[in-house]
Write an enzyme that holds these catalytic residues in place. Structure first.
Site, short mmCIF file in Angstrom:
data_model
loop_
_atom_site.label_atom_id
_atom_site.label_comp_id
_atom_site.label_asym_id
_atom_site.label_seq_id
_atom_site.Cartn_x
_atom_site.Cartn_y
_atom_site.Cartn_z
N HIS A 92 0.89 -1.06 0.11
CA HIS A 92 0.04 0.03 -0.06
C HIS A 92 0.75 1.25 0.10
CE1 HIS A 92 -3.02 3.11 1.22
NE2 HIS A 92 -3.76 2.21 0.87
N GLU A 164 -4.09 1.98 -7.45
CA GLU A 164 -4.43 2.66 -6.53
C GLU A 164 -3.61 4.30 -6.89
OE1 GLU A 164 -6.79 1.72 -2.73
OE2 GLU A 164 -4.72 1.73 -2.17
P1 13P Z 1 -9.69 6.05 0.18
O1 13P Z 1 -10.89 5.53 -0.26
O2 13P Z 1 -10.03 6.70 1.77
O3 13P Z 1 -9.07 7.03 -0.80
O4 13P Z 1 -8.55 4.96 0.39
C1 13P Z 1 -8.32 4.28 -0.55
C2 13P Z 1 -7.20 3.38 -0.01
O5 13P Z 1 -6.09 3.60 0.18
C3 13P Z 1 -7.69 1.86 -0.05
O6 13P Z 1 -6.65 0.99 0.13
#
Ligand code: 13P
Length: 247
Positions: A92, A164
């Site tokens: 992450h 992401e």
């Molecule tokens: P948000 O949905 O709060 O933007 O976070 C996304 C995330 O980091 C999921 O791993």
């Protein structure tokens, strides 16, 4: 069936998780999604008891890059598996940035996770500088190749790639579906080039970053996407149930 993965990050005590599940579980429709709750380690016991091996899966948010022993404060793949986890998030961006997680460590974590029969949710994504200099696709390629180094093609069925974009996490900003589709295509191409066309087609890819009840149905329609990874909007059981209903 699409994946809906919730990343609770550092939120919820075990008691709060219990109350949350009491609210959420009656609203989960059987057979509609593959629902994965990536919980804080301290909440796994109560969740595993309440979910009782049913349709909703539990995931960890991280694991140690060593198998056991002198790693004070860490949690091992074996511990996660034994605590009822079926999945674990690896790489992450919050861990890459705040905890200086390296590509080598991410690669080791993935191998340990697979060895312990945990499915990996590998997070990749460009930051704003990389996006602004049009280096986003190169960033995705490097992150994926470093993470999956040494893996066999048949292990990819236990890997989910979560796209992401760092600039979209917790910012309220989301890419357009066209932008998501470009990145998903690029991710599949990396897998095609490094493994096979079949693997590129088959790999599970989800999107994460500022998903909420309003934009979830639109994002869900992005082509080539197999689901979503949700942070902030999973924390309230009512909001999360709305997302589950809408997509
Ligand atoms: P948000 O949905 O709060 O933007 O976070 C996304 C995330 O980091 C999921 O791993």
């Amino acid at each position: 069936m699409k994946y809906i993965i919730a990343n609770f990050k550092m939120n919820q005590t075990p008691q709060e998780t219990k109350e949350y599940l009491i609210r959420l579980l009656p609203k989960v429709e059987e057979g509609k999604h593959k629902l994965v709750l990536c919980l804080p380690a301290t909440s796994m016991g109560v969740a595993s008891f309440m979910l009782n091996g049913g349709e909703v899966s539990i995931g960890g948010q991280n694991l140690c890059d060593e198998e056991e022993g002198k790693c004070t404060g860490e949690i091992s793949g074996k511990m996660l598996k034994n605590a009822g986890c079926e999945f674990v998030i690896v790489g992450h961006s919050e861990r890459r940035v705040k905890f200086k997680e390296t590509a080598r460590s991410i690669n080791k974590k993935i191998k340990i996770a697979l060895k312990n029969r945990l499915k990996v949710i590998l997070c990749v994504g460009e930051n704003l500088a990389e996006r602004n200099t049009l280096k986003m696709l190169e960033t995705l390629k490097v992150q994926i190749e470093e993470a999956l180094k040494g893996l066999y093609e048949n292990e990819l069925e236990n890997i989910i790639i979560a796209y992401e974009p760092v600039w979209a996490i917790g910012s309220g900003k989301v890419p357009t579906n066209k932008e998501i589709e470009t990145s998903v295509k690029a991710i599949r191409k990396v897998i095609t080039d490094d493994f096979s066309a079949k693997a590129g087609e088959a790999i599970t890819v989800v999107y994460g970053g500022s998903i909420d009840a309003k934009n979830a149905p639109t994002i869900n329609r992005a082509k080539g996407l197999n689901g979503m990874l949700i942070g902030g909007s999973c924390l309230d059981a009512g909001t999360f149930a709305t997302i589950l209903r809408e997509v």
